[in-house]
Design a protein around this motif. Structure first.
Motif, mmCIF file in Angstrom:
data_model
loop_
_atom_site.group_PDB
_atom_site.id
_atom_site.type_symbol
_atom_site.label_atom_id
_atom_site.label_comp_id
_atom_site.label_asym_id
_atom_site.label_seq_id
_atom_site.Cartn_x
_atom_site.Cartn_y
_atom_site.Cartn_z
ATOM 1 N N ASN A 5 0.843 -1.190 0.000
ATOM 2 C CA ASN A 5 0.000 0.000 0.000
ATOM 3 C C ASN A 5 0.882 1.245 0.000
ATOM 4 O OD1 ASN A 5 -2.496 -1.433 0.176
ATOM 5 N ND2 ASN A 5 -2.026 -1.849 2.298
ATOM 6 N N PHE A 6 1.363 1.586 -1.164
ATOM 7 C CA PHE A 6 2.209 2.758 -1.288
ATOM 8 C C PHE A 6 1.362 4.012 -1.330
ATOM 9 C CE2 PHE A 6 5.269 -0.341 -2.554
ATOM 10 C CZ PHE A 6 6.481 0.203 -2.173
ATOM 11 N N ALA A 18 13.784 9.770 -0.661
ATOM 12 C CA ALA A 18 13.551 9.558 0.771
ATOM 13 C C ALA A 18 12.156 8.999 1.014
ATOM 14 C CB ALA A 18 13.753 10.851 1.543
ATOM 15 N N GLN A 19 11.164 9.512 0.297
ATOM 16 C CA GLN A 19 9.795 9.014 0.448
ATOM 17 C C GLN A 19 9.698 7.555 0.029
ATOM 18 O OE1 GLN A 19 6.937 10.429 1.654
ATOM 19 N NE2 GLN A 19 8.196 12.128 2.357
ATOM 20 N N CYS A 20 10.303 7.214 -1.077
ATOM 21 C CA CYS A 20 10.280 5.842 -1.569
ATOM 22 C C CYS A 20 10.999 4.910 -0.598
ATOM 23 C CB CYS A 20 10.908 5.777 -2.955
ATOM 24 S SG CYS A 20 10.707 4.185 -3.769
ATOM 25 N N GLN A 21 12.176 5.335 -0.135
ATOM 26 C CA GLN A 21 12.922 4.513 0.812
ATOM 27 C C GLN A 21 12.128 4.293 2.090
ATOM 28 O OE1 GLN A 21 16.988 5.735 1.495
ATOM 29 N NE2 GLN A 21 17.205 6.370 -0.629
ATOM 30 N N GLY A 22 11.462 5.332 2.565
ATOM 31 C CA GLY A 22 10.671 5.213 3.783
ATOM 32 C C GLY A 22 9.550 4.202 3.648
ATOM 33 N N LEU A 24 9.617 1.662 1.395
ATOM 34 C CA LEU A 24 10.200 0.348 1.114
ATOM 35 C C LEU A 24 10.870 -0.281 2.328
ATOM 36 C CD1 LEU A 24 11.795 0.924 -2.393
ATOM 37 C CD2 LEU A 24 9.834 -0.515 -1.859
ATOM 38 N N LEU A 25 11.392 0.537 3.227
ATOM 39 C CA LEU A 25 12.171 0.019 4.354
ATOM 40 C C LEU A 25 11.442 -1.057 5.162
ATOM 41 C CD1 LEU A 25 14.757 0.035 5.995
ATOM 42 C CD2 LEU A 25 13.827 1.958 7.301
ATOM 43 N N PRO A 26 10.191 -0.866 5.554
ATOM 44 C CA PRO A 26 9.530 -1.919 6.327
ATOM 45 C C PRO A 26 9.399 -3.235 5.555
ATOM 46 C CG PRO A 26 8.273 0.129 6.456
ATOM 47 C CD PRO A 26 9.348 0.333 5.435
ATOM 48 N N LEU A 27 9.183 -3.139 4.252
ATOM 49 C CA LEU A 27 9.050 -4.349 3.435
ATOM 50 C C LEU A 27 10.375 -5.092 3.321
ATOM 51 C CD1 LEU A 27 6.925 -2.754 0.584
ATOM 52 C CD2 LEU A 27 6.091 -4.107 2.500
ATOM 53 N N VAL A 28 11.424 -4.346 3.022
ATOM 54 C CA VAL A 28 12.747 -4.954 2.889
ATOM 55 C C VAL A 28 13.191 -5.523 4.234
ATOM 56 C CG1 VAL A 28 15.186 -4.496 2.399
ATOM 57 C CG2 VAL A 28 13.407 -3.522 0.932
ATOM 58 N N ASP A 29 12.945 -4.780 5.310
ATOM 59 C CA ASP A 29 13.326 -5.252 6.642
ATOM 60 C C ASP A 29 12.621 -6.557 6.977
ATOM 61 O OD1 ASP A 29 14.790 -4.883 9.115
ATOM 62 O OD2 ASP A 29 12.823 -4.484 10.040
ATOM 63 N N GLU A 30 11.360 -6.667 6.624
ATOM 64 C CA GLU A 30 10.606 -7.898 6.885
ATOM 65 C C GLU A 30 11.193 -9.079 6.116
ATOM 66 O OE1 GLU A 30 6.030 -9.567 6.544
ATOM 67 O OE2 GLU A 30 6.386 -7.406 6.451
#
Length: 64
Positions: A5-6, A18-22, A24-30
């Motif tokens: 849900n972007f 920065a917005q994109c990374q923010g 994506l970070l939870p998804l990549v971290d998971e």
């Protein structure tokens, strides 16, 4: 199945990267956490992400 849900991109002079990374970070971290739990080395998984995204970027550049 995971849903993504972007939020829309920033309007105006917002920091697109920065917005994109923010977002994506939870998804990549998971994904990384799941791989580590399965016995993978965290550094190897992160490096694989770097290589994968670079390959996708290069492929996209070749299509332009």
């Amino acid at each position: 199945m995971t849903r993504f849900n972007f939020e829309g991109p920033p309007v105006g002079d917002g920091d697109m990267s920065a917005q994109c990374q923010g977002q994506l970070l939870p998804l990549v971290d998971e994904i990384v956490q799941a791989a580590v739990a399965a016995g993978w080395n965290q550094d190897d998984v992160l490096l694989a992400f770097v290589e994968l995204t670079w390959d996708l970027y290069e492929k996209r550049r070749g299509e332009l």
